[in-house]
Design a protein around this motif. Sequence first.
Motif, short mmCIF file in Angstrom:
data_model
loop_
_atom_site.label_atom_id
_atom_site.label_comp_id
_atom_site.label_asym_id
_atom_site.label_seq_id
_atom_site.Cartn_x
_atom_site.Cartn_y
_atom_site.Cartn_z
N TYR A 1 0.80 -1.23 0.00
CA TYR A 1 0.00 0.00 0.00
C TYR A 1 0.84 1.28 0.00
N ALA A 2 2.15 1.19 0.16
CA ALA A 2 2.98 2.39 0.25
C ALA A 2 2.85 3.30 -0.98
N PRO A 3 2.89 2.77 -2.22
CA PRO A 3 2.72 3.66 -3.37
C PRO A 3 1.35 4.34 -3.40
N ALA A 4 0.29 3.65 -3.01
CA ALA A 4 -1.03 4.26 -2.97
C ALA A 4 -1.06 5.37 -1.92
N ARG A 5 -0.45 5.14 -0.77
CA ARG A 5 -0.41 6.16 0.28
C ARG A 5 0.32 7.41 -0.22
N ALA A 6 1.44 7.22 -0.92
CA ALA A 6 2.21 8.35 -1.43
C ALA A 6 1.42 9.11 -2.50
N LEU A 7 0.78 8.37 -3.39
CA LEU A 7 0.00 9.00 -4.46
C LEU A 7 -1.13 9.84 -3.89
N LEU A 8 -1.93 9.28 -3.00
CA LEU A 8 -3.09 9.99 -2.48
C LEU A 8 -2.69 11.16 -1.59
N ALA A 9 -1.58 11.04 -0.88
CA ALA A 9 -1.10 12.17 -0.09
C ALA A 9 -0.74 13.34 -1.01
N THR A 10 -0.13 13.02 -2.14
CA THR A 10 0.24 14.07 -3.10
C THR A 10 -1.00 14.74 -3.68
N THR A 11 -2.00 13.94 -4.05
CA THR A 11 -3.21 14.54 -4.62
C THR A 11 -3.91 15.44 -3.61
N ARG A 12 -3.86 15.06 -2.34
CA ARG A 12 -4.51 15.87 -1.30
C ARG A 12 -3.74 17.17 -1.08
N GLU A 13 -2.41 17.07 -1.01
CA GLU A 13 -1.59 18.26 -0.79
C GLU A 13 -1.67 19.23 -1.95
N GLU A 14 -1.78 18.69 -3.17
CA GLU A 14 -1.83 19.55 -4.36
C GLU A 14 -3.25 19.91 -4.78
N ALA A 15 -4.24 19.41 -4.02
CA ALA A 15 -5.66 19.65 -4.33
C ALA A 15 -6.00 19.23 -5.76
N ASP A 16 -5.38 18.12 -6.20
CA ASP A 16 -5.70 17.57 -7.52
C ASP A 16 -6.87 16.61 -7.32
N TRP A 17 -8.07 17.19 -7.24
CA TRP A 17 -9.24 16.40 -6.88
C TRP A 17 -9.66 15.44 -7.99
N THR A 18 -9.37 15.77 -9.23
CA THR A 18 -9.73 14.87 -10.33
C THR A 18 -8.92 13.59 -10.26
N LEU A 19 -7.60 13.72 -10.16
CA LEU A 19 -6.75 12.53 -10.05
C LEU A 19 -7.06 11.79 -8.75
N ARG A 20 -7.32 12.52 -7.69
CA ARG A 20 -7.62 11.88 -6.40
C ARG A 20 -8.89 11.04 -6.50
N ASP A 21 -9.93 11.60 -7.10
CA ASP A 21 -11.19 10.87 -7.22
C ASP A 21 -11.01 9.61 -8.06
N GLU A 22 -10.34 9.73 -9.21
CA GLU A 22 -10.13 8.57 -10.07
C GLU A 22 -9.31 7.49 -9.36
N SER A 23 -8.27 7.92 -8.64
CA SER A 23 -7.38 6.96 -7.99
C SER A 23 -8.09 6.27 -6.83
N VAL A 24 -8.84 7.02 -6.04
CA VAL A 24 -9.56 6.43 -4.91
C VAL A 24 -10.55 5.39 -5.39
N ARG A 25 -11.30 5.72 -6.43
CA ARG A 25 -12.30 4.77 -6.95
C ARG A 25 -11.62 3.50 -7.48
N ALA A 26 -10.52 3.67 -8.21
CA ALA A 26 -9.82 2.51 -8.77
C ALA A 26 -9.24 1.64 -7.67
N LEU A 27 -8.65 2.26 -6.64
CA LEU A 27 -8.09 1.49 -5.54
C LEU A 27 -9.18 0.79 -4.74
N ALA A 28 -10.32 1.45 -4.60
CA ALA A 28 -11.44 0.83 -3.88
C ALA A 28 -11.94 -0.41 -4.62
N GLU A 29 -12.00 -0.36 -5.95
CA GLU A 29 -12.43 -1.52 -6.73
C GLU A 29 -11.44 -2.68 -6.56
#
Length: 578
Positions: A51-79
């Motif tokens: 899970y380390a790469p997912a944690r790093a990716l989502l932390a970056t999207t949150r810090e950069e307020a990249d909500w589009t990438l964050r939403d897509e990534s969260v949904r894909a990881l949840a699936e």
Amino acid sequence: MEEAYVFGKAARMVRHLEATGVGLPPDHAVVVGAPDARATDAMAAARRGAYAPARALLATTREEADWTLRDESVRALAEIAVDDAAWLNAWLAESPDDPDALVVEAFRRIAEAQKVRTGAYAKDVAADRFRAFFSLLDDALPVVEAAVAAGPGDPVPWSAVLAHCIGAQAPREVFDDCLSRALSCGPHHLPTHLQAVQFLSAKWYGSHEEMLGHAARAAADAPQGSPVRALEVVALTEVGIEGDREGDRKGRRPGRNGGQESSGADRTDAIIATAQAYSASRPPEDRGARLIRNHLVWALNRQERWAESLDVYRSIGRHATEYPWAYAGDPLQAFLHFRDHARSRLAASVPRNGTVPAPAVPLPESAWPQAAQEIAYVPTSPQRVSQELLLCGATVRLAPAGRWTLMETAPSQEAPGKRGRRATLLRLDGLARVAESAFGATRLTTLVAHCEGIDSRALTVVGKGSTTARHRWAGPGATPSQETAQQHAELFVAAAGSGDAREVARLLRDPGDPSELLIRTLATLGLPPLPVGFGERPEVLAGVRGATVHQARSLWQGMKDFMSDDTDPNPPLRLDGR
């Protein structure tokens, strides 16, 4: 007179069909819901249990307020976690208050409940499934609330809240309050507005007017370049789908405006024009425009505006989205079917002595001609294959390989510019199409291996005139769910007549090198190895011992040969095919 008109229309369709494909990527290149390249490593690691790469990716999207990438990534990881949540459970055990882990878990809970319910209409969902669905939603609520609390200012958890409202049949005042809070975090966040369109639609808890009104207000407030500016075309799809259902219930055929009265035609045209303007303002294959363009082409198809529809298909390129095509069945097959239909109808509508309109949009790089290198495995002798191909209109090269015949297209053996009207009409632009046409009435279930560029391989099963399974290896991010992989593995094993379905399923989910995985899968299925040079050069069977060429015939000659007692319609040729 009528017969002559119909014949003339069919003749024009055959004559112009090939020209309608200019600028369109081939079928094999089209993908549904391709993940953002920035998320593929995290998704591949999650499938391996890290899970380390997912944690790093989502932390970056949150810090950069990249909500589009964050939403897509969260949904894909949840699936991914719906199939195997061990990595996510480990992450939560280490960091129970991590806003990124919590939002993935919230979406996982919602996705798990929706999987139990299925996407069927309520009347078709069994009572026990509904009970399980509502129970899972009840269990999900505390997690969804925790994700919202852990991420103040983050609009992504609110999409899970709104999805929960729809599924749990929340009172209207509850939904309105949640929507208001979601919009305060991200007033132009497309997923938030998509959830609102669903809740406010007539099929759920609102009406066409309420849904379209929300979409119009959101579009008017959105900044230039935002896909929300064309949100109304998504709402228009929902109007059409519900109109079709009404037409079915009342025993009438839906009209061109998707069940709307003619007075709504002007509004429909205005919505389409707005979406076209937005599409034209974005470059071909623009990621942010994908969903809008897919809904736009759906609307244009319903309006029978074929030339405009094909221009949008060209802008879409190889990137189909799950919706609206899932409304018509398998998203990929529906996308390709409707694209083919638009081509056929445009070709048939060209006036006598007319020409197909030239593309009106810049062509994306992926739209330029790409020749897939393919090898088909047919479970019979070359003589039998050649006999079955007589009425097909395709020129192919055949080579014996034990109980199998290897087959590839042989364009070098066709006369220049003489592809043949039957081949054009039947869209014989790949071996899967050839197998569908030639072997539909037989038990010759065929497997087709595809090389689709440097970093993509695929395997297809064709049986009884249709493609029954297709898997595509394209590296990290393209891995199917465990359920889908198992289904496809069982179909591959049945077609090959041997192999371990569990091992094949594991290979289908492996995010490694596509070329190596195709080779290993074929070996596991007990199929002959791919010819030397596959993926590097075309017509790799030309130098194989015993290879012959089945030459396309005219329909009349094909019928004569088919009725002949001669069991070998293609006598052996020299290895160079001449």
